[in-house]
Motif scaffolding. Sequence first.
Motif, short mmCIF file in Angstrom:
data_model
loop_
_atom_site.label_atom_id
_atom_site.label_comp_id
_atom_site.label_asym_id
_atom_site.label_seq_id
_atom_site.Cartn_x
_atom_site.Cartn_y
_atom_site.Cartn_z
N PHE A 1 19.08 -26.79 44.47
CA PHE A 1 17.24 -27.44 45.03
C PHE A 1 17.39 -28.80 44.96
O PHE A 1 17.60 -28.81 43.52
CB PHE A 1 16.56 -26.76 44.50
CG PHE A 1 16.75 -24.79 45.19
CD1 PHE A 1 16.11 -24.46 46.00
CD2 PHE A 1 17.09 -23.60 43.79
CE1 PHE A 1 16.21 -23.36 46.75
CE2 PHE A 1 17.27 -22.47 44.05
CZ PHE A 1 16.69 -22.24 45.38
N LEU A 2 16.82 -29.27 45.73
CA LEU A 2 16.29 -30.95 46.00
C LEU A 2 15.04 -31.12 46.42
O LEU A 2 15.08 -30.25 47.92
CB LEU A 2 16.91 -31.79 45.83
CG LEU A 2 16.23 -33.20 45.85
CD1 LEU A 2 16.58 -33.29 44.43
CD2 LEU A 2 16.84 -33.83 46.60
N GLY A 3 13.58 -30.42 45.99
CA GLY A 3 12.80 -30.54 46.98
C GLY A 3 11.19 -31.24 46.71
O GLY A 3 11.28 -32.52 45.45
N GLU A 4 10.87 -31.63 47.70
CA GLU A 4 10.25 -33.08 47.53
C GLU A 4 8.64 -32.88 46.02
O GLU A 4 7.57 -33.65 45.53
CB GLU A 4 8.91 -32.82 48.85
CG GLU A 4 8.23 -34.85 48.26
CD GLU A 4 7.65 -34.68 49.93
OE1 GLU A 4 7.06 -35.12 49.96
OE2 GLU A 4 7.44 -34.07 50.86
N GLU A 5 8.68 -31.51 46.31
CA GLU A 5 7.37 -31.55 44.88
C GLU A 5 7.81 -31.09 43.77
O GLU A 5 7.16 -30.13 42.51
CB GLU A 5 6.63 -30.23 45.26
CG GLU A 5 5.20 -30.14 46.34
CD GLU A 5 5.46 -32.23 46.83
OE1 GLU A 5 4.98 -32.71 46.17
OE2 GLU A 5 5.40 -32.18 48.02
N GLY A 6 9.63 -30.99 43.31
CA GLY A 6 9.54 -30.79 41.63
C GLY A 6 10.82 -29.85 41.83
O GLY A 6 11.64 -29.94 40.83
N ALA A 7 11.01 -29.06 43.14
CA ALA A 7 12.40 -28.11 42.57
C ALA A 7 13.81 -29.08 42.06
O ALA A 7 14.12 -29.71 43.37
CB ALA A 7 12.45 -27.13 43.76
N SER A 8 14.48 -28.86 41.59
CA SER A 8 15.56 -29.83 40.83
C SER A 8 16.09 -28.40 40.06
O SER A 8 15.88 -28.48 38.82
CB SER A 8 14.92 -31.33 40.55
OG SER A 8 16.20 -31.78 40.35
N ALA A 9 17.65 -27.67 40.46
CA ALA A 9 18.31 -27.32 39.44
C ALA A 9 19.75 -27.76 40.06
O ALA A 9 20.16 -28.03 41.76
CB ALA A 9 18.49 -26.04 40.03
N GLU A 10 20.76 -27.99 39.56
CA GLU A 10 22.40 -28.45 39.77
C GLU A 10 22.88 -27.10 40.35
O GLU A 10 23.56 -27.23 41.62
CB GLU A 10 23.40 -28.91 38.89
CG GLU A 10 22.50 -30.13 37.61
CD GLU A 10 22.58 -30.82 38.94
OE1 GLU A 10 23.99 -31.44 39.91
OE2 GLU A 10 21.90 -31.93 38.69
N GLY A 11 22.61 -26.39 40.28
CA GLY A 11 23.45 -24.40 40.55
C GLY A 11 24.67 -24.79 40.68
O GLY A 11 25.62 -25.58 39.95
N SER A 12 25.50 -23.96 40.69
CA SER A 12 26.86 -23.59 40.55
C SER A 12 28.15 -23.31 41.67
O SER A 12 28.78 -23.27 41.59
CB SER A 12 27.53 -22.49 39.05
OG SER A 12 26.84 -21.05 39.49
N SER A 13 27.31 -22.83 42.67
CA SER A 13 27.47 -22.71 44.04
C SER A 13 28.59 -23.46 45.20
O SER A 13 29.63 -23.13 45.61
CB SER A 13 26.83 -21.31 44.63
OG SER A 13 26.08 -22.51 45.65
N GLY A 14 28.28 -25.01 45.07
CA GLY A 14 28.48 -25.22 45.55
C GLY A 14 27.53 -25.77 47.17
O GLY A 14 27.44 -27.11 47.42
N VAL A 15 26.68 -25.38 46.88
CA VAL A 15 25.24 -25.24 47.86
C VAL A 15 24.01 -25.48 47.05
O VAL A 15 23.79 -25.23 45.77
CB VAL A 15 25.19 -23.80 48.00
CG1 VAL A 15 23.95 -23.74 49.19
CG2 VAL A 15 26.33 -23.17 49.35
N ARG A 16 23.61 -26.71 47.92
CA ARG A 16 22.16 -27.07 47.84
C ARG A 16 21.19 -27.01 48.50
O ARG A 16 21.68 -27.58 49.34
CB ARG A 16 22.71 -28.83 47.13
CG ARG A 16 21.12 -28.63 46.17
CD ARG A 16 20.64 -30.50 45.81
NE ARG A 16 21.06 -31.36 46.52
CZ ARG A 16 20.95 -32.84 46.44
NH1 ARG A 16 20.72 -33.41 45.00
NH2 ARG A 16 20.60 -33.34 47.13
N TRP A 17 20.32 -26.86 48.53
CA TRP A 17 19.26 -26.76 49.32
C TRP A 17 18.13 -27.52 49.26
O TRP A 17 17.70 -28.02 48.43
CB TRP A 17 17.98 -25.17 49.56
CG TRP A 17 19.01 -23.90 49.82
CD1 TRP A 17 19.43 -23.13 48.20
CD2 TRP A 17 19.20 -23.43 50.53
NE1 TRP A 17 19.80 -22.24 48.51
CE2 TRP A 17 19.53 -22.61 50.07
CE3 TRP A 17 18.72 -23.45 52.29
CZ2 TRP A 17 20.60 -20.83 51.53
CZ3 TRP A 17 19.21 -22.32 52.58
CH2 TRP A 17 19.61 -21.96 52.92
#
Length: 276
Positions: free
Chosen positions: A79-95
């Motif tokens: 995830f990459l979110g304006e209000e702070g959501a941030s996570a790398e993830g392992s699937s190759g998909v990022r929201w």
Amino acid sequence: MSDPLKDAPLQSGELKDELLTLALEAARRAGDLLRDGRPADLGVAATKSSPIDVVTDMDIASEKLITGFLSQRRPEDGFLGEEGASAEGSSGVRWVIDPIDGTVNYLYGLPSWAVSIAAEKDGETVVGVVAAPMRGETSHAVLGGGAFLNNAPIRVRPAPPLSQALIGTGFGYIAERRAAQAAVLGSLLPRVRDIRRGGSAAIDLCDVACGRLDAYYERGLNPWDFAAGELIAREAGARTAGRPGEPASHELTVAGSPAVFAELQPLLDDLGAWRD
């Protein structure tokens, strides 16, 4: 025992379809929350880059709803979110999520705000959804699949000469940047039909896509501001980029009908639209 069909990797088209379905549903849920749950006494919860760069409690609630919904269904995504959501993830998909694009409009009760959700696969945007509940509109695109407004195909306008083009733009929240942007605008305005400033980059990009604007430009956008809208504009036939030879970025984002873009992008570069 695992199910080999269920556990098999999704093909590219299947993955895009899944991501689009999830983005549409997440945007619908967030839009309903924001439209129906806006308190009458809504106020500023925090500020960011300056006292006029605001965050409301509803921005935070919307992002939490979106990330919660998506992470339940695809827990390995980033995830990459304006209000702070941030996570790398392992699937190759990022929201890439803007829970309210046009927060100042939302704060004042103006209708031009949107929920913007894009999905990247291995760094490339493959799905974009922009839901504007007060307009009753949802725009979406899948890479290579065209662009749609309320499920009807959309295309950019036939390009007029730049002198007859309607151009959208936006302004930053830092005084020095605003002064530089005003100087560029002063030089550009006599050369075009007119300028519009709506207050939501995502909506402006979708307005290019469906022919309500001939082009749009802005300095200072973040990925969540333009990721979904840029894909929608491109899939509707627009050209999009940053400075000449560069992709759209925080430095500069330009989108427009191809012939208008061809005149506007180098002019903006010459005018220093990328400078603070």
